[in-house]
Design an enzyme around this catalytic site. Structure first.
Site, short mmCIF file in Angstrom:
data_model
loop_
_atom_site.label_atom_id
_atom_site.label_comp_id
_atom_site.label_asym_id
_atom_site.label_seq_id
_atom_site.Cartn_x
_atom_site.Cartn_y
_atom_site.Cartn_z
N LYS A 242 36.77 46.52 65.29
CA LYS A 242 37.32 45.37 65.84
C LYS A 242 38.57 45.37 66.33
O LYS A 242 39.42 45.58 65.50
CB LYS A 242 36.69 44.03 65.01
N ARG A 316 22.52 43.67 61.50
CA ARG A 316 20.83 43.67 61.45
C ARG A 316 20.47 45.00 60.81
O ARG A 316 19.40 44.99 60.49
CB ARG A 316 20.70 43.80 63.15
N1 BES Z 1 29.80 39.62 62.50
C1 BES Z 1 29.70 39.95 63.58
C2 BES Z 1 29.00 38.83 64.44
C3 BES Z 1 30.09 37.75 64.56
C4 BES Z 1 31.44 37.83 65.44
C5 BES Z 1 29.98 36.42 64.32
C6 BES Z 1 32.20 36.76 65.67
C7 BES Z 1 30.69 35.35 64.40
C8 BES Z 1 32.01 35.78 65.03
C9 BES Z 1 28.62 41.25 63.81
O1 BES Z 1 28.59 42.09 62.98
C10 BES Z 1 29.11 41.67 65.07
O2 BES Z 1 30.15 42.41 65.03
N2 BES Z 1 28.22 41.85 66.17
C11 BES Z 1 28.64 42.16 67.41
C12 BES Z 1 27.14 42.87 67.94
C13 BES Z 1 27.40 43.92 69.04
C14 BES Z 1 28.30 45.22 68.50
C15 BES Z 1 26.11 44.61 69.62
C16 BES Z 1 28.85 41.34 68.44
O3 BES Z 1 28.24 40.37 68.43
O4 BES Z 1 29.90 41.68 69.14
MN MN Z 2 29.94 43.64 63.05
#
Ligand code: BES
Ligand code: MN
Ligand code: ZN
Length: 463
Positions: A242, A316
């Site tokens: 990230k 997931r």
């Molecule tokens: N934990 C994050 C989702 C998240 C991000 C929740 C910011 C609340 C605030 C999750 O694990 C994630 O990174 N999801 C990605 C999925 C994508 C790579 C398909 C997302 O939402 O960008």
């Molecule tokens: Mn994530």
């Protein structure tokens, strides 16, 4: 833990009256005020605007009364307005009078506002105390606030002090407190039984290794409810790392687990006649030479192969193995809570988590309890055509869609593949965080959805 002195028993000593006035009622109510108070209100331009606080003092200089604009019933969120009094009024003891949209929610908001996360601070400020309004169940209110405090404390604790091991400790402590049987699955049995939980968590250092936490409570023959909470203690994104801004808040990625524990506390505290099972896959999505990679194909507990389109779609994966496990047992209802996607925030913002279910009755009931409890939730669809977005060229399914469209729906569709037998399945994609403080909702970790779910379960099972 909440301090019981924030909500004093109804019989408590002298308290400063807080006169609650909906704006529309100001003309009539103002006419009943003593002349000096009315003059003071006029001089300060007070007209009972929603959320407006006016402190009146007597000739001795002491606070004699507080006037408060308590909002209208039409706006559900205004039920929480009185919460702000807990931190805007000077320390002391107060009681609520006049007209409130929902007295129980007003008192609850006061308790929820009184929360602060002081573990790392020398000094804490004491909130104002409220005398429990007549006709309300003080113990019930304190129990509800206590559960919310638990969720917030766990979320607010930084990952350095809340890794998988500490989350396990929190689960075990709670299980012990509730008189539930707890167990932890790690190492070999985790690798073979829950391969995706292991794969996501294996890059973390040995002391922060992945695990599945589990406890059960209640009579064997009661209706069976399984709660599953995403327990990613920190989400770097993995090798699909990230950017800084996206990683900043990722200590809260165990918000689903924190909320599920709080919900379990409510259910057991109210002795709901159910058979409760709580599952928390606890991992750190870290980066190391042993990290799982984009393009890897993982075999899930269910036997479906999963191609990794993105290591940042880790929630997931760990939920999928926990869901299959839950689904293997005859269960009446499976509920999962997870800080699953950024897309849910893009769609609905931080304060309105989407939920997903194919159970129409459950959906309708949940919407009405969410509204009644001022614990807002919004239903989004499990729209089958979007399953195309997670087709894989080499495996049974991909964990992320390429375009990133409908991210929250796609994640929900992914999870649903792992629940086949259980008729009633509910998934909440929560934010778990209040980015801008509001009455009853201080900045930081937040409980979302659990008061609505608890109210629904009470209405179904409590006789
Ligand atoms: N934990 C994050 C989702 C998240 C991000 C929740 C910011 C609340 C605030 C999750 O694990 C994630 O990174 N999801 C990605 C999925 C994508 C790579 C398909 C997302 O939402 O960008
Ligand atoms: Mn994530
Ligand atoms: Zn995550």
């Amino acid at each position: 833990m909440i301090t019981a002195s924030v909500l004093l028993p109804a019989a408590a000593k002298a308290a400063v009256p807080v006169l609650c006035i909906p704006a529309a009622r100001w003309p009539e109510v103002s006419a009943t005020l003593p002349t000096a108070e009315l003059a003071s209100a006029h001089a300060q331009g007070f007209a009972a605007e929603p959320g407006r606080v006016l402190i009146l003092t007597g000739s001795d200089g002491k606070i004699s009364r507080v006037l408060f604009g308590s909002g209208s019933k039409a706006n559900a969120d205004e039920a929480f307005l009185p919460g702000k009094l807990a931190r805007t009024l000077p320390q002391g003891v107060y009681r609520l009078e006049g007209e409130l949209a929902k007295p129980r929610l007003a008192a609850l908001a006061w308790l929820l506002e009184a929360y602060s996360f002081d573990r790392y601070r020398k000094k804490a400020e004491t909130p104002a105390s409220l005398v429990c309004p007549a006709g309300l169940d003080r113990d019930e209110l304190l129990a509800e606030a206590d559960a919310v405090y638990l969720a917030r404390d766990l979320i607010n604790t930084p990952a350095s002090d809340l890794g998988p091991a500490e989350l396990a400790e929190a689960v075990n402590n709670l299980a012990h407190q509730l008189g539930a049987e707890a167990r932890t699955i790690v190492d070999g049995p985790l690798r073979t039984g829950f391969p995706m939980i292991h794969a996501v968590g294996r890059a973390a250092s040995a002391s922060r290794s992945p695990r599945l936490l589990e406890f059960r409570w209640g009579a064997e023959d009661a209706p069976r409810i399984t709660l599953i909470g995403k327990g990613v203690c920190f989400d770097t994104g993995g090798l699909d790392i990230k950017p800084a801004a996206g990683m900043l808040l990722m200590k809260k990625d165990m918000g689903g687990a924190a909320n599920v524990l709080a919900l379990a506390k409510l259910i057991v505290g109210a002795k709901l006649p159910v058979r409760l099972k709580v599952l928390v896959p606890a991992v750190e999505n870290a980066i190391s030479g042993d990290a799982f990679r984009p393009g890897d194909i993982l075999m899930s507990r269910k036997g479906l192969s999963v191609e990794i389109g993105n290591t940042d779609a880790e929630g997931r994966l760990i939920l999928a193995d926990a869901l299959s496990y839950a689904d293997e047992e005859q269960t009446d209802l499976i509920v999962d809570l997870a800080t699953l996607t950024g897309a849910a925030r893009v769609a609905l913002g931080p304060d309105l988590p989407p939920f997903y279910t194919n159970d129409e009755t459950l959906a309708a009931d949940l919407v009405s309890h969410a509204e009644a409890e001022n614990d807002p939730l919004w239903r989004l669809p499990l729209w089958p055509p979007y399953e195309k977005l997670i087709e894989s060229k080499f495996a049974d399914i991909n964990n992320a869609s390429e375009g990133g469209f409908a991210g929250s729906i796609v994640a929900a569709l992914f999870l649903r593949k792992f629940v086949e037998r259980t008729r009633s399945y509910l998934h909440l994609d929560i934010f778990g965080w209040t980015p801008v403080a509001k009455p009853g909702r201080p900045f930081g970790g937040e409980a979302q959805g659990i008061r609505a779910i608890f109210a629904l379960l009470k209405s179904r099972y409590l006789r």
